[in-house]
Write a protein that holds these residues in place. Structure first.
Motif, PDB file in Angstrom:
ATOM      1  N   CYS A  34       0.964  -1.294   0.559  1.00  0.00           N
ATOM      2  CA  CYS A  34       0.000  -0.036  -0.009  1.00  0.00           C
ATOM      3  C   CYS A  34       0.821   1.386   0.341  1.00  0.00           C
ATOM      4  CB  CYS A  34      -0.847  -0.176   0.772  1.00  0.00           C
ATOM      5  SG  CYS A  34      -2.606  -1.246   1.068  1.00  0.00           S
ATOM      6  N   ALA A  35       1.866   1.143   0.828  1.00  0.00           N
ATOM      7  CA  ALA A  35       2.465   2.514   0.930  1.00  0.00           C
ATOM      8  C   ALA A  35       3.709   2.707  -0.465  1.00  0.00           C
ATOM      9  CB  ALA A  35       4.079   2.469   1.401  1.00  0.00           C
ATOM     10  N   GLU A  36       4.436   1.571  -1.336  1.00  0.00           N
ATOM     11  CA  GLU A  36       4.246   1.903  -2.216  1.00  0.00           C
ATOM     12  C   GLU A  36       3.498   1.837  -3.542  1.00  0.00           C
ATOM     13  OE1 GLU A  36       7.840  -1.300  -2.890  1.00  0.00           O
ATOM     14  OE2 GLU A  36       6.528  -2.058  -3.028  1.00  0.00           O
ATOM     15  N   SER A  39       3.295   5.635  -2.937  1.00  0.00           N
ATOM     16  CA  SER A  39       4.403   6.507  -3.517  1.00  0.00           C
ATOM     17  C   SER A  39       4.068   6.620  -4.759  1.00  0.00           C
ATOM     18  CB  SER A  39       5.448   6.425  -3.421  1.00  0.00           C
ATOM     19  OG  SER A  39       6.920   6.010  -4.077  1.00  0.00           O
ATOM     20  N   ALA A  40       4.007   5.558  -5.685  1.00  0.00           N
ATOM     21  CA  ALA A  40       3.450   5.280  -7.006  1.00  0.00           C
ATOM     22  C   ALA A  40       2.090   6.953  -7.751  1.00  0.00           C
ATOM     23  CB  ALA A  40       2.790   3.928  -7.756  1.00  0.00           C
ATOM     24  N   THR A  46       2.419  14.215  -9.611  1.00  0.00           N
ATOM     25  CA  THR A  46       3.442  15.586  -9.929  1.00  0.00           C
ATOM     26  C   THR A  46       4.104  15.266 -11.313  1.00  0.00           C
ATOM     27  OG1 THR A  46       4.315  14.597  -7.490  1.00  0.00           O
ATOM     28  CG2 THR A  46       6.484  15.610  -8.977  1.00  0.00           C
ATOM     29  N   ASP A  47       4.217  14.091 -11.876  1.00  0.00           N
ATOM     30  CA  ASP A  47       4.271  14.270 -13.440  1.00  0.00           C
ATOM     31  C   ASP A  47       3.264  14.848 -13.894  1.00  0.00           C
ATOM     32  OD1 ASP A  47       7.072  12.503 -12.786  1.00  0.00           O
ATOM     33  OD2 ASP A  47       6.108  10.782 -13.708  1.00  0.00           O
ATOM     34  N   ILE A  96      -4.876   3.770  -8.793  1.00  0.00           N
ATOM     35  CA  ILE A  96      -6.021   3.558  -7.665  1.00  0.00           C
ATOM     36  C   ILE A  96      -7.054   2.326  -7.565  1.00  0.00           C
ATOM     37  CG2 ILE A  96      -8.271   4.816  -8.015  1.00  0.00           C
ATOM     38  CD1 ILE A  96      -6.807   7.439  -9.132  1.00  0.00           C
ATOM     39  N   ALA A  97      -7.048   1.233  -8.775  1.00  0.00           N
ATOM     40  CA  ALA A  97      -7.978   0.691  -8.822  1.00  0.00           C
ATOM     41  C   ALA A  97      -6.660  -0.644  -8.069  1.00  0.00           C
ATOM     42  CB  ALA A  97      -7.867   0.028 -10.357  1.00  0.00           C
TER      43      ALA A  97
END
Length: 107
Positions: A34-36, A39-40, A46-47, A96-97
């Motif tokens: 979940c943390a990864e 972050s993604a 941001t991109d 998100i999914a």
């Protein structure tokens, strides 16, 4: 914004480079924690913002009439940025999914 000949070089270099966003593969998010995933998702957001700002700067660049093909280059670069934003948004939706299905705190 004044457009000078010196500003043309970066614009033409950008026009020659295509955006490189890998194809969206939802399976690659299956192994992430979940943390990864969070972050993604942040990196993708941001991109998207960075690309939208770049697209806006290019779209608002004033190209002199004597510069042949300048408007066309400006349009091509803005269209590439738009396509990159669309791909990033698809990637964001895949993240998100994956978060919704695996992370109880995201619901």
């Amino acid at each position: 914004m004044k457009f000078t000949l010196r500003a043309l070089l970066p614009l033409t270099l950008i026009a020659g480079c295509s955006s490189s966003v890998a194809s969206i593969n939802p399976a690659k998010y299956d192994g992430m924690s979940c943390a990864e995933l969070n972050s993604a998702l942040g990196d993708t957001a941001t991109d998207i913002s960075r690309t939208a700002i770049s697209r806006g700067k290019i779209a608002n660049t004033s190209v002199p009439t004597w510069l042949l093909g300048g408007e066309r280059v400006k349009t091509v670069v803005a269209n590439r940025d738009t396509a990159r934003i669309e791909r990033l948004q698809q990637q964001q939706q895949a993240i998100i999914a994956a978060r919704k299905s695996r992370c109880p705190s995201s619901q």
